[in-house]
Design a protein around this motif. Structure first.
Motif, mmCIF file in Angstrom:
data_model
loop_
_atom_site.group_PDB
_atom_site.id
_atom_site.type_symbol
_atom_site.label_atom_id
_atom_site.label_comp_id
_atom_site.label_asym_id
_atom_site.label_seq_id
_atom_site.Cartn_x
_atom_site.Cartn_y
_atom_site.Cartn_z
ATOM 1 N N GLU A 190 1.700 -23.988 8.162
ATOM 2 C CA GLU A 190 1.513 -23.543 9.542
ATOM 3 C C GLU A 190 2.359 -22.305 9.828
ATOM 4 O OE1 GLU A 190 0.084 -23.337 13.381
ATOM 5 O OE2 GLU A 190 -0.642 -24.457 11.635
ATOM 6 N N ARG A 209 0.582 -19.378 8.329
ATOM 7 C CA ARG A 209 -0.602 -19.013 9.121
ATOM 8 C C ARG A 209 -0.226 -18.239 10.377
ATOM 9 N NH1 ARG A 209 -2.713 -23.968 7.371
ATOM 10 N NH2 ARG A 209 -1.762 -25.093 9.100
ATOM 11 N N THR A 210 0.847 -18.637 11.021
ATOM 12 C CA THR A 210 1.237 -17.985 12.275
ATOM 13 C C THR A 210 2.041 -16.713 12.055
ATOM 14 O OG1 THR A 210 3.248 -19.346 12.417
ATOM 15 C CG2 THR A 210 1.262 -20.184 13.508
ATOM 16 N N CYS A 231 -4.507 -17.234 -0.888
ATOM 17 C CA CYS A 231 -5.189 -16.497 0.180
ATOM 18 C C CYS A 231 -6.237 -15.562 -0.405
ATOM 19 C CB CYS A 231 -4.171 -15.710 1.006
ATOM 20 S SG CYS A 231 -4.916 -14.624 2.259
ATOM 21 N N ASP A 268 -19.429 -14.478 14.328
ATOM 22 C CA ASP A 268 -18.542 -15.601 14.010
ATOM 23 C C ASP A 268 -19.292 -16.929 13.880
ATOM 24 O OD1 ASP A 268 -15.782 -16.796 13.781
ATOM 25 O OD2 ASP A 268 -16.448 -17.820 15.593
ATOM 26 N N GLU A 325 -9.227 -19.695 6.517
ATOM 27 C CA GLU A 325 -8.343 -19.791 7.676
ATOM 28 C C GLU A 325 -7.138 -20.685 7.401
ATOM 29 O OE1 GLU A 325 -10.738 -21.006 10.989
ATOM 30 O OE2 GLU A 325 -11.535 -18.983 11.302
ATOM 31 N N ARG A 326 -7.284 -21.598 6.450
ATOM 32 C CA ARG A 326 -6.170 -22.485 6.103
ATOM 33 C C ARG A 326 -5.141 -21.793 5.215
ATOM 34 N NH1 ARG A 326 -7.099 -27.062 1.758
ATOM 35 N NH2 ARG A 326 -6.679 -25.221 0.462
ATOM 36 N N CYS A 360 -4.729 -18.402 4.590
ATOM 37 C CA CYS A 360 -4.288 -17.036 4.918
ATOM 38 C C CYS A 360 -3.670 -16.993 6.313
ATOM 39 C CB CYS A 360 -5.463 -16.058 4.867
ATOM 40 S SG CYS A 360 -6.173 -15.820 3.222
ATOM 41 N N ALA A 361 -2.721 -16.091 6.481
ATOM 42 C CA ALA A 361 -2.144 -15.876 7.805
ATOM 43 C C ALA A 361 -3.246 -15.442 8.766
ATOM 44 C CB ALA A 361 -1.056 -14.809 7.732
ATOM 45 N N THR A 362 -3.161 -15.881 9.996
ATOM 46 C CA THR A 362 -4.197 -15.570 10.984
ATOM 47 C C THR A 362 -4.424 -14.067 11.116
ATOM 48 O OG1 THR A 362 -3.610 -17.568 12.221
ATOM 49 C CG2 THR A 362 -4.892 -15.904 13.386
ATOM 50 N N VAL A 419 -6.475 -12.876 8.200
ATOM 51 C CA VAL A 419 -7.890 -13.260 8.292
ATOM 52 C C VAL A 419 -8.664 -12.203 9.076
ATOM 53 C CG1 VAL A 419 -9.508 -14.915 9.307
ATOM 54 C CG2 VAL A 419 -7.510 -15.740 8.050
ATOM 55 N N LYS A 420 -8.137 -11.840 10.231
ATOM 56 C CA LYS A 420 -8.801 -10.832 11.065
ATOM 57 C C LYS A 420 -8.833 -9.479 10.365
ATOM 58 C CE LYS A 420 -8.646 -8.648 15.625
ATOM 59 N NZ LYS A 420 -7.933 -8.570 16.926
#
Length: 234
Positions: free
Chosen positions: A16, A19-20, A33, A56, A71-72, A74-76, A79-80
């Motif tokens: 977590e 990811r954040t 990732c 999406d 999404e699990r 890689c950092a958010t 991902v973007k």
């Protein structure tokens, strides 16, 4: 059973944090990732989906398992960034194909997400980051994420160069790192005031670091240092 539960909880907490963007991923986490990203992109290719941001719902429906892993693992922010990069890369390739069809001479230019980035690219990013941080220091702004408007107003030119010369994920990561570094230094100052003995420990984002400064062999990569730090925290 209790030990297993604690280990699982620690792993979930670490995942977590990655990811954040609270912590930087280590080498194995980056590898996971990249693999999840490539699998997700392959599924999008098979489904003829170009822009996974605008499409999406369609992307999630066409690639549910791949999207979940992406999404699990890689950092958010990554991902973007990767989704946006893929659109730009597809558009670039389409433009090259069009130019070739019109008789243009092809130039050997590649774009990729690799572990190492050229010194010219990273050097510009480091310089822009340091200039931006210096401006934040002068403006007494600590958290440029929470104080985004104030930071942009106080350092418009520096902010523009920072966002132009550094990857989006790096911009966010460096801002968060700066807050943590300031808090660390404040805590050290507090401990020294209370009579604690200072230890010579430094943290920096530099191109090359000597063994005399950090206590690690000269030539050790940032990834290796990050792995060592991560293993010590476990």
């Amino acid at each position: 059973m209790a030990l297993f539960s604690w280990s699982t909880s620690a792993d979930d907490k670490r995942a977590e944090e990655v990811r954040t963007g609270a912590v930087a991923p280590d080498r194995s986490e980056r590898k996971k990732c990249w693999e999840a990203r490539d699998s997700y992109f392959a599924c999008l290719d098979r489904s003829n989906i170009i822009d996974a941001v605008k499409e999406d719902k369609a992307a999630r429906k066409a690639c549910p398992a791949e999207n979940e892993l992406f999404e699990r693992d890689c950092a958010t922010a990554w991902v973007k960034y990767f989704k946006q990069w893929r659109v730009a890369d597809i558009q670039k390739k389409a433009r090259i194909a069009q130019l070739e069809a019109e008789g243009a001479v092809k130039m050997d230019v590649t774009t990729s997400f690799t572990e190492n980035t050229s010194a010219g690219t990273t050097g510009k990013c480091w310089e822009a980051r340091d200039s931006y941080f210096a401006c934040l220091d002068r403006s007494n702004i600590i958290d440029a994420v929470k104080e985004d408007k104030a930071a942009r107003k106080a350092c418009p030119a520096e902010n523009e160069l920072f966002e132009r010369d550094c990857a989006t994920a790096w911009v966010k990561y460096f801002k968060q790192w700066r807050v943590a570094d300031i808090q660390k230094k404040a805590r050290i100052a507090q401990l020294e005031a209370e009579g604690a003995v200072k230890m010579d420990v430094t943290t920096s984002f530099t191109e090359n670091t000597s063994a005399g400064t950090t206590g690690v062999p000269k030539g050790t990569s940032r990834e290796d240092i990050q792995d060592m730090l991560s293993s010590r925290r476990k």
